[in-house]
Scaffold this motif. Sequence first.
Motif, PDB file in Angstrom:
ATOM      1  N   GLY A   1       0.795  -1.216   0.000  1.00 40.96           N
ATOM      2  CA  GLY A   1       0.000   0.000   0.000  1.00 40.96           C
ATOM      3  C   GLY A   1       0.830   1.269   0.000  1.00 40.96           C
ATOM      4  O   GLY A   1       0.337   2.337  -0.367  1.00 40.96           O
ATOM      5  N   ARG A   2       2.083   1.178   0.395  1.00 41.87           N
ATOM      6  CA  ARG A   2       2.955   2.359   0.447  1.00 41.87           C
ATOM      7  C   ARG A   2       3.626   2.641  -0.898  1.00 41.87           C
ATOM      8  O   ARG A   2       4.318   3.648  -1.042  1.00 41.87           O
ATOM      9  N   ILE A   3       3.444   1.748  -1.845  1.00 47.14           N
ATOM     10  CA  ILE A   3       3.994   1.966  -3.187  1.00 47.14           C
ATOM     11  C   ILE A   3       2.923   2.664  -4.019  1.00 47.14           C
ATOM     12  O   ILE A   3       1.875   2.081  -4.300  1.00 47.14           O
ATOM     13  N   THR A   4       3.152   3.888  -4.403  1.00 48.26           N
ATOM     14  CA  THR A   4       2.092   4.701  -5.006  1.00 48.26           C
ATOM     15  C   THR A   4       2.287   4.991  -6.483  1.00 48.26           C
ATOM     16  O   THR A   4       1.365   5.460  -7.138  1.00 48.26           O
ATOM     17  N   THR A   5       3.476   4.747  -7.032  1.00 44.73           N
ATOM     18  CA  THR A   5       3.659   5.035  -8.453  1.00 44.73           C
ATOM     19  C   THR A   5       2.941   3.986  -9.291  1.00 44.73           C
ATOM     20  O   THR A   5       2.872   2.815  -8.899  1.00 44.73           O
ATOM     21  N   PRO A   6       2.393   4.366 -10.449  1.00 44.56           N
ATOM     22  CA  PRO A   6       1.659   3.406 -11.281  1.00 44.56           C
ATOM     23  C   PRO A   6       2.484   2.183 -11.661  1.00 44.56           C
ATOM     24  O   PRO A   6       2.026   1.054 -11.531  1.00 44.56           O
ATOM     25  N   SER A   7       3.710   2.413 -12.116  1.00 39.43           N
ATOM     26  CA  SER A   7       4.535   1.273 -12.527  1.00 39.43           C
ATOM     27  C   SER A   7       4.932   0.428 -11.326  1.00 39.43           C
ATOM     28  O   SER A   7       4.988  -0.807 -11.402  1.00 39.43           O
ATOM     29  N   GLY A   8       5.189   1.085 -10.191  1.00 39.35           N
ATOM     30  CA  GLY A   8       5.540   0.347  -8.980  1.00 39.35           C
ATOM     31  C   GLY A   8       4.404  -0.552  -8.528  1.00 39.35           C
ATOM     32  O   GLY A   8       4.607  -1.732  -8.197  1.00 39.35           O
ATOM     33  N   GLN A   9       3.187  -0.013  -8.500  1.00 40.94           N
ATOM     34  CA  GLN A   9       2.022  -0.798  -8.122  1.00 40.94           C
ATOM     35  C   GLN A   9       1.833  -1.991  -9.052  1.00 40.94           C
ATOM     36  O   GLN A   9       1.549  -3.103  -8.618  1.00 40.94           O
ATOM     37  N   ARG A  10       1.991  -1.724 -10.347  1.00 38.47           N
ATOM     38  CA  ARG A  10       1.761  -2.774 -11.332  1.00 38.47           C
ATOM     39  C   ARG A  10       2.739  -3.938 -11.153  1.00 38.47           C
ATOM     40  O   ARG A  10       2.350  -5.101 -11.088  1.00 38.47           O
ATOM     41  N   TRP A  11       4.005  -3.609 -11.031  1.00 37.87           N
ATOM     42  CA  TRP A  11       5.004  -4.673 -10.996  1.00 37.87           C
ATOM     43  C   TRP A  11       5.100  -5.349  -9.639  1.00 37.87           C
ATOM     44  O   TRP A  11       5.442  -6.534  -9.557  1.00 37.87           O
ATOM     45  N   VAL A  12       4.781  -4.641  -8.572  1.00 38.70           N
ATOM     46  CA  VAL A  12       4.735  -5.328  -7.280  1.00 38.70           C
ATOM     47  C   VAL A  12       3.534  -6.277  -7.245  1.00 38.70           C
ATOM     48  O   VAL A  12       3.583  -7.347  -6.607  1.00 38.70           O
ATOM     49  N   GLY A  13       2.454  -5.925  -7.961  1.00 38.53           N
ATOM     50  CA  GLY A  13       1.327  -6.838  -8.077  1.00 38.53           C
ATOM     51  C   GLY A  13       1.700  -8.107  -8.828  1.00 38.53           C
ATOM     52  O   GLY A  13       1.315  -9.218  -8.444  1.00 38.53           O
ATOM     53  N   VAL A  14       2.462  -7.939  -9.909  1.00 38.13           N
ATOM     54  CA  VAL A  14       2.943  -9.107 -10.657  1.00 38.13           C
ATOM     55  C   VAL A  14       3.810  -9.976  -9.755  1.00 38.13           C
ATOM     56  O   VAL A  14       3.686 -11.215  -9.738  1.00 38.13           O
ATOM     57  N   LEU A  15       4.684  -9.339  -8.978  1.00 38.64           N
ATOM     58  CA  LEU A  15       5.545 -10.075  -8.053  1.00 38.64           C
ATOM     59  C   LEU A  15       4.710 -10.870  -7.049  1.00 38.64           C
ATOM     60  O   LEU A  15       4.988 -12.043  -6.780  1.00 38.64           O
ATOM     61  N   GLY A  16       3.672 -10.227  -6.491  1.00 36.25           N
ATOM     62  CA  GLY A  16       2.834 -10.910  -5.520  1.00 36.25           C
ATOM     63  C   GLY A  16       2.131 -12.122  -6.114  1.00 36.25           C
ATOM     64  O   GLY A  16       2.066 -13.198  -5.490  1.00 36.25           O
ATOM     65  N   ALA A  17       1.609 -11.975  -7.329  1.00 32.70           N
ATOM     66  CA  ALA A  17       0.933 -13.096  -7.981  1.00 32.70           C
ATOM     67  C   ALA A  17       1.910 -14.231  -8.279  1.00 32.70           C
ATOM     68  O   ALA A  17       1.567 -15.410  -8.146  1.00 32.70           O
ATOM     69  N   LEU A  18       3.136 -13.884  -8.668  1.00 28.78           N
ATOM     70  CA  LEU A  18       4.145 -14.915  -8.930  1.00 28.78           C
ATOM     71  C   LEU A  18       4.590 -15.598  -7.637  1.00 28.78           C
ATOM     72  O   LEU A  18       4.869 -16.810  -7.626  1.00 28.78           O
ATOM     73  N   MET A  19       4.649 -14.851  -6.541  1.00 27.62           N
ATOM     74  CA  MET A  19       4.959 -15.461  -5.245  1.00 27.62           C
ATOM     75  C   MET A  19       3.906 -16.507  -4.877  1.00 27.62           C
ATOM     76  O   MET A  19       4.239 -17.624  -4.446  1.00 27.62           O
ATOM     77  N   ALA A  20       2.632 -16.151  -5.057  1.00 26.48           N
ATOM     78  CA  ALA A  20       1.561 -17.109  -4.778  1.00 26.48           C
ATOM     79  C   ALA A  20       1.628 -18.299  -5.729  1.00 26.48           C
ATOM     80  O   ALA A  20       1.351 -19.438  -5.340  1.00 26.48           O
ATOM     81  N   THR A  21       1.996 -18.042  -6.975  1.00 21.92           N
ATOM     82  CA  THR A  21       2.123 -19.120  -7.961  1.00 21.92           C
ATOM     83  C   THR A  21       3.191 -20.119  -7.544  1.00 21.92           C
ATOM     84  O   THR A  21       2.964 -21.342  -7.548  1.00 21.92           O
TER      85      THR A  21
END
Length: 471
Positions: A335-355
């Motif tokens: 939630g502390r990552i506010t830049t558009p690209s930062g949010q996008r790629w940290v989301g990808v990272l989170g989904a890959l971690m769950a994968t």
Amino acid sequence: MTDVSARPEEPLGTKMPDTSAAGRTLAVAAGAAFIAFLDLSVVNIAFPTIATSYPGTDTATLTWIVSGYAIAFAALLTPAGRLADALGRRRLFALALAGFAITSLLCGLAPGADWLIAGRVLQGVAAAFMVPAALGLVLEATPREKIGAAIGAWSAAGGFAAVVGPALGGALVEAFGWRAVFLINVPIAVALIVPGLRLPGGDKTSRDALLPDPLGTVAIAVGLGALVAAVTEGQSWGWTAPGTLVALLGGGALTVFALVRSRTHVSPAIAVSLWRNRQFALANAGSFLFGASMFAWLLAGPLFLNAIWHYSVLESAAALTVGAVASMVTAVVAGRITTPSGQRWVGVLGALMATVSLAWMSTDAFGLEPALWSAWVPAGLLGGGGVGIVVTVLGTAAASSVPPQQFAAGVGMNLTARQVGGALGIAMLAAIFAASHDALRGFHVLFAVCAAINFAVALLLALPARTTSTN
């Protein structure tokens, strides 16, 4: 995918939110999220004990103690969000909190199974009104640059509740009996009502004055309820049974009717215009897919520990805490990552971690012999951390793409997508287990399917956002 800065302009005259008020609002809303999402999962582990209290009631009927809450919650989230925007979020939030306390008390004191089922359905109704109103208040009170952090903290409370539900439920059942899993909500909800009434903002404005279309509201609530009921109960009813087919076809027809009617109605039950925003549409698609995987994983975890590794209730509770804590921490960080690209790629990272976590759980590393420290703990940290990130990123994406006047409606639609996906995930779990003659093999197949779903979510999150007007 998530562009926090892309939210439409605030109307002229909007006051900058007060930081201290935002903190108070977030604290109250997080408490409400905790008890609402806790009751989606806390009853699962108490179910066998509840069944022994009502030996004269058929098991198929008793499953409505679990599914009745989930169905009512999912079916009413979207119209509840619209009503919160129209009637005033603070007023509806306080009423929903009171309703949740009363219905929790009814469940805890239920003299028979019918009373308990009715109480659970009404409890789900109260939760459906409470959640979008609460998050709508948070988004209204929070400065724009801190929206992501606020959603991260709110998501941490809800995610933590969902993950620890089975563990907490087991501890309460073992110490006090199954009625405690409902009665514990009463003092928490009551304690939140007074500060809830004192929260700033949340009042109806002239732009929100019209109530949503009553016919469309009933149609979408009944339609979604029927669809979720069919998906949730299809395994036990039979996928070709008349009841299942009627629920699927009738629910689908009512949902389509509500959507079509909402396109032209002056005060639609569903804010279909929000779907013209690509970011909002992608966030809801991601929530639907991730909900299927997350709900299946949350239910399969304690089942695996009990059935395969033969853990006791308290041992399972301790093991599940690993993922819960990881989820809470990463939700706040994301939630502390506010830049558009930062949010996008940290989301990808989170989904890959769950994968990766679920792919690991589908291997022989998770076999018949317990492997707490070498397998469960690292996989739990990885998977729980991924869940916290993805839930936060998707929630931020949905919230940041809607106008302030439609916060609660947008939140309700996003949560509905996740709940409907969750119902599909639970049905998927039941179908895989029913088709598998070996319990361990069934778990491995389920974890592999969930890993594939999470990889699809990662691809979806990687798509860039191209926002359009939601007016």
